[in-house]
Every structure is written in structure tokens, then in C-alpha cells.
Design an enzyme around this catalytic site. Structure first.
Site, PDB file in Angstrom:
ATOM      1  N   PHE A  82      42.863  35.866  43.494  1.00 27.25           N
ATOM      2  CA  PHE A  82      44.106  35.526  44.188  1.00 27.25           C
ATOM      3  C   PHE A  82      43.753  34.677  45.399  1.00 27.25           C
ATOM      4  O   PHE A  82      43.100  35.148  46.331  1.00 27.25           O
ATOM      5  CB  PHE A  82      44.912  36.751  44.631  1.00 27.25           C
ATOM      6  CG  PHE A  82      46.222  36.331  45.252  1.00 27.25           C
ATOM      7  CD1 PHE A  82      47.332  36.065  44.474  1.00 27.25           C
ATOM      8  CD2 PHE A  82      46.323  36.132  46.627  1.00 27.25           C
ATOM      9  CE1 PHE A  82      48.523  35.612  45.036  1.00 27.25           C
ATOM     10  CE2 PHE A  82      47.514  35.688  47.198  1.00 27.25           C
ATOM     11  CZ  PHE A  82      48.614  35.425  46.404  1.00 27.25           C
TER      12      PHE A  82
ATOM     13  N   ASP B 139      36.496  33.198  50.420  1.00 27.77           N
ATOM     14  CA  ASP B 139      37.884  33.453  50.812  1.00 27.77           C
ATOM     15  C   ASP B 139      37.944  34.859  51.391  1.00 27.77           C
ATOM     16  O   ASP B 139      38.010  35.843  50.663  1.00 27.77           O
ATOM     17  CB  ASP B 139      38.814  33.305  49.603  1.00 27.77           C
ATOM     18  CG  ASP B 139      40.284  33.563  49.970  1.00 27.77           C
ATOM     19  OD1 ASP B 139      40.542  34.111  51.071  1.00 27.77           O
ATOM     20  OD2 ASP B 139      41.161  33.240  49.153  1.00 27.77           O
TER      21      ASP B 139
ATOM     22  N   LYS C 172      45.678  35.741  57.441  1.00 32.73           N
ATOM     23  CA  LYS C 172      46.250  37.080  57.609  1.00 32.73           C
ATOM     24  C   LYS C 172      45.991  37.662  58.996  1.00 32.73           C
ATOM     25  O   LYS C 172      46.680  37.286  59.937  1.00 32.73           O
ATOM     26  CB  LYS C 172      45.766  37.988  56.480  1.00 32.73           C
ATOM     27  CG  LYS C 172      46.341  37.524  55.130  1.00 32.73           C
ATOM     28  CD  LYS C 172      46.406  38.584  54.071  1.00 32.73           C
ATOM     29  CE  LYS C 172      47.300  38.140  52.917  1.00 32.73           C
ATOM     30  NZ  LYS C 172      46.625  37.730  51.719  1.00 32.73           N
TER      31      LYS C 172
HETATM   32  C1  LIG Z   1      46.924  36.506  50.965  1.00 23.51           C
HETATM   33  C2  LIG Z   1      45.779  35.747  50.421  1.00 23.51           C
HETATM   34  C3  LIG Z   1      45.811  34.347  50.327  1.00 23.51           C
HETATM   35  C4  LIG Z   1      47.050  33.533  50.622  1.00 23.51           C
HETATM   36  O1  LIG Z   1      47.511  33.707  51.923  1.00 23.51           O
HETATM   37  P1  LIG Z   1      49.027  33.321  52.284  1.00 23.51           P
HETATM   38  O2  LIG Z   1      49.073  33.439  53.774  1.00 23.51           O
HETATM   39  O3  LIG Z   1      49.904  34.308  51.587  1.00 23.51           O
HETATM   40  O4  LIG Z   1      49.243  31.932  51.798  1.00 23.51           O
HETATM   41  C5  LIG Z   1      44.664  33.702  49.890  1.00 23.51           C
HETATM   42  N1  LIG Z   1      43.555  34.391  49.567  1.00 23.51           N
HETATM   43  C6  LIG Z   1      43.491  35.720  49.645  1.00 23.51           C
HETATM   44  C7  LIG Z   1      42.222  36.427  49.287  1.00 23.51           C
HETATM   45  C8  LIG Z   1      44.602  36.457  50.055  1.00 23.51           C
HETATM   46  O5  LIG Z   1      44.558  37.779  50.092  1.00 23.51           O
END
Ligand SMILES: *Cc1c(COP(=O)(O)O)cnc(C)c1O
Length: 400
Positions: free
Chosen positions: A142, A227, A256
Site C-alpha cells: 500500500f 516507504d 502521517k
Molecule cells: C497511508 C500510507 C500512504 C499514503 O498516505 P496518504 O497520506 O494517505 O496519501 C503511503 N504509504 C504507506 C505505507 C501508507 O501507510
């Protein structure tokens, strides 16, 4: 004006897009680990907005930082400098042990920025022929919701009917270094990986996985892009989940919790040699690096720089793991934990993860299913040991 929970849900249902399936709880207040709904009921928040609220709701230091900045300057665009941007970049770079930062807003934008960075770096520094750059990614990933990012998702809901898809990505099984090695081509410029797959259900890779990726990237001249949007900034007991494996990626993607639970703030962190492939006009964002977000981000970085939050996540994580390990084994087939982050895999004998979350919500504890069989637990790091015990008791009851 509608004001009961039922009325508010009905008006949202009538006029909001139906792209989410929230639990039927309408929240209006929050402080620390606790949130309150419009009927005055209190809940423990065990989701923490997917780690965006790592420091708890409205942490006083973060709210103060935002308030002070609200009274001074909020948005300048990048047409001008502002007095928060430079210090934010310097402080975040130092926290990450790298030397440059590119601020964006949402996580998906940080991922997009990482993809653009890797491609441009491949063409400029590696001499990859134009339009032949490839990036290796993993199944069940994700990374966000943009058209390019869903192009390399393996989730039919996330991806379906959004084609034509962006080419240039190779998807291999998560945790499998040999599969990565086999997927490397002369045009492969980067490996994009979540050190722990959060949305997939807090999936922790085998011990040698990240270090294996590091070796492969070194050997083939590829960037390792971590990420850490959900796993980073204290959640796992370390500033970065990569630290568990002693791995330093070439690029961190953060988001986040970087915004302190107050506003969206994301960043790409890398060394100069990589970051400098971007020249003026080649990438940007109107709100990226705005002084309000940077002021909050600086306070987040300052809080993380003492190591206290990471230590707290480690210690409380041990307690959470211990309590969860005592759940009825006939209802739980798997348990994955790292720091204050857990994926509890339910058996066929248990209710569905959705039903468990609904039952828990009625008992005053909020968490969120991921897929049909996984309950994900990621409380704010301010949670107390007693609140952890209580939450696990409520989960235990909900499994009956
Ligand atoms: C939440 C998330 C994203 C995307 O972040 P948004 O602020 O919702 O665009 C990307 N990578 C990971 C691992 C995430 O948990």
C-alpha cells in the site's frame, strides 16, 4: 443542523462520496488516546488514524507549535522562502541521518516524488535509456491512491477500473529477496518497499529481507526507497522500522505522524547526490513546505530526537504483545507485533474482523479491520499500560 449520530451519518451518506466504510461512530472531540462521540460516549482510539496520531490527539506541544505559527504566518508558496522551511529540512534530515529533505503534503505525494526521483536519478546518474527505468515493488503493497501508485497495487479494489495504468513497475512477492534478484533488469533503478506492510495487516518480512535488498541495491546500483509513512516516526519502537534490521535506505518516504495529527505533511529524505537531480521547476507543490506544516513538523522532529517516544513504543509494545499472546488460541491463528503495532489474525471460529471491530466499538474501544480476518492495533504512543490491558480485554470479549 443535524446533530445526532444517526442524522450526521445519514447526511454524510446522502452527500458524501461512498468511498469508505467507517464504523458507525461519529467523533467530535479527542485528547491523548481518548476520543468522544457526539452523544458524549468516550472511546480508546487504537487506530491513531493509521499512525498519523502517534503522539495522541491534540498533543499540547504540537497544538502550541501550530497555534504560535497560526499567529505569525501560514502559507507563502515556494515562490518565496519562509523561516520554518530551512530549519525543518535541517532537523528532519539530521533525524534521518541524511542531508536533504523535499517536503510535500500527503503520503501519496511523497511516494510519487520518490518515483519521480528514482526515475530521474536513473536517467541522469545511471545513464538508463530514456523511458526505460523500472522500479521493483511488492505484492500486497500500500503506497497510496494516485493513478500511478494504484498502477502497481495488487488489490483489485484499489486498482480496478482505473486503467490505463502507468508502466515501469515490476511486482514481486513480499519478503522474497531471490524474487527481487530475478526481477532486476538493466533498467531497474529502485526497489520501493514498506519495511512492514501496514495495510496488508502489519506483515513483518523475514529477518534477512531488508538487508538482502540493501545488498542487491548496492550490487546493481539501485536506490532502496523505504516507504516509512506508516511504520516510521516511533511506531515500531525505533524512529524508522528499517533500524530493526540495521538497514539504511537511500531514500525515506515519510508522512502521517510527521504532521503531528494536525495537518498533512510528508517528506522525501535522501542524500544530496540523489536529491540534486531535481532542479528548479521540475517538481513541487503549492502547500509543500508551508510554514504552518513545517512548524508542526519541527516539533514532531524535536519530540522524536530524544528517543523517549521510541523507547515508550518498545516497552509498551512488549506489554501489548504479551497480552495479545494470551488471547484464545482457537480464535487467533497468527499474531504479528512490532513496537506498538499489531496485526491479529482471526480463525474461522472467530467472528469476522469487521464484527469484532463493531463489537469493540460498542464497548468503547476503536480499532479497524484490514481484510476480513485481521484486526490491526496501533494506539497512540501515549497509551498507558492499563489502557492496553483494558483494550485487550475488550478484544478478548469480542472474540467470544
Ligand atoms: C497511508 C500510507 C500512504 C499514503 O498516505 P496518504 O497520506 O494517505 O496519501 C503511503 N504509504 C504507506 C505505507 C501508507 O501507510
Amino acid at each position: 443542523m443535524p446533530d445526532t449520530a444517526a442524522q450526521l451519518i445519514a447526511v454524510e451518506d446522502a452527500h458524501g462520496a461512498h468511498n469508505y466504510h467507517p464504523l458507525p461512530v461519529v467523533l467530535s472531540h479527542g485528547e491523548g488516546v481518548r476520543v468522544r462521540d457526539v452523544d458524549g460516549r468516550e472511546y480508546l482510539d487504537l487506530l491513531a488514524s493509521y499512525s498519523a496520531v502517534n503522539f495522541g490527539h491534540r498533543h499540547p506541544r504540537l497544538v502550541d507549535a501550530a497555534r504560535r505559527q497560526l499567529d505569525r504566518l501560514t502559507l507563502t508558496s515556494r515562490a518565496f522562502h519562509n523561516d520554518q522551511l530551512g530549519p525543518f529540512c535541517a532537523e528532519l534530515a539530521a533525524l534521518a541521518g541524511m542531508d536533504s529533505v523535499l517536503p510535500m503534503n500527503t503520503g501519496a505525494e511523497a511516494v510519487e516524488t520518490g518515483v519521480k526521483l528514482a526515475r530521474k536519478w536513473g536517467y541522469r546518474s545511471r545513464g538508463v535509456p530514456r523511458d526505460e527505468a523500472r522500479i521493483i515493488v511488492f505484492d500486497n503493497n500500500f503506497h497510496g491512491r494516485t493513478t500511478t501508485i494504484v498502477s502497481f497495487s495488487t488489490d483489485p479494489d484499489a486498482r480496478g477500473d482505473y486503467g490505463p495504468y502507468t508502466p515501469g513497475f515490476d511486482v514481486v512477492p513480499y519478503g522474497d529477496v531471490d524474487a527481487v534478484a530475478a526481477a532486476v533488469t538493466p533498467g531497474t533503478v529502485a526497489v520501493l518497499v514498506e519495511p512492514i506492510q501496514g495495510e496488508a495487516g502489519v506483515v513483518i518480512p523475514p529477518a534477512a529481507f531488508l538487508s538482502g535488498l540493501r545488498d542487491l541495491c548496492d550490487r546493481h546500483g539501485m536506490l532502496l526507497i523505504a516507504d516509512e509513512i506508516q511504520s516510521g516516526l516511533g511506531r515500531t519502537g525505533y524512529t524508522f522500522a528499517c533500524e530493526h534490521d540495521g538497514v539504511r535506505p537511500d531514500v525515506y518516504l515519510l508522512g502521517k505522524a510527521l504532521g503531528g495529527g494536525i495537518l498533512p505533511l510528508s517528506a522525501v529524505v535522501a542524500d544530496r547526490a540523489v536529491m540534486d537531480v531535481f532542479r528548479p521547476g521540475q517538481h513541487g507543490s503549492t502547500f509543500g513546505g508551508n510554514p504552518l506544516a513545517c512548524a508542526v513538523g519541527r516539533e514532531v522532529v524535536a519530540m522524536l530526537s530524544t528517543g523517549e517516544w521510541q523507547r515508550r513504543a518498545r516497552e509498551l509494545g512488549d506489554r501489548l504483545a504479551d497480552r495479545l499472546s494470551r488471547l484464545d488460541p482457537s480464535k487467533v491463528t497468527g499474531l504479528r507485533t512490532r513496537g506498538l503495532w499489531a496485526g491479529v489474525e482471526l480463525s474461522d471460529a472467530a467472528p469476522s474482523a469487521r464484527e469484532v471491530c463493531e463489537t469493540m466499538a460498542r464497548a468503547g474501544v476503536l480499532c479497524k479491520e484490514t481484510h476480513h480476518t485481521t484486526v490491526r492495533i496501533a494506539p497512540p504512543l501515549v497509551i498507558t499500560p492499563e489502557e492496553i490491558d483494558h483494550a485487550v480485554d475488550v478484544l478478548s470479549d469480542a472474540l467470544r
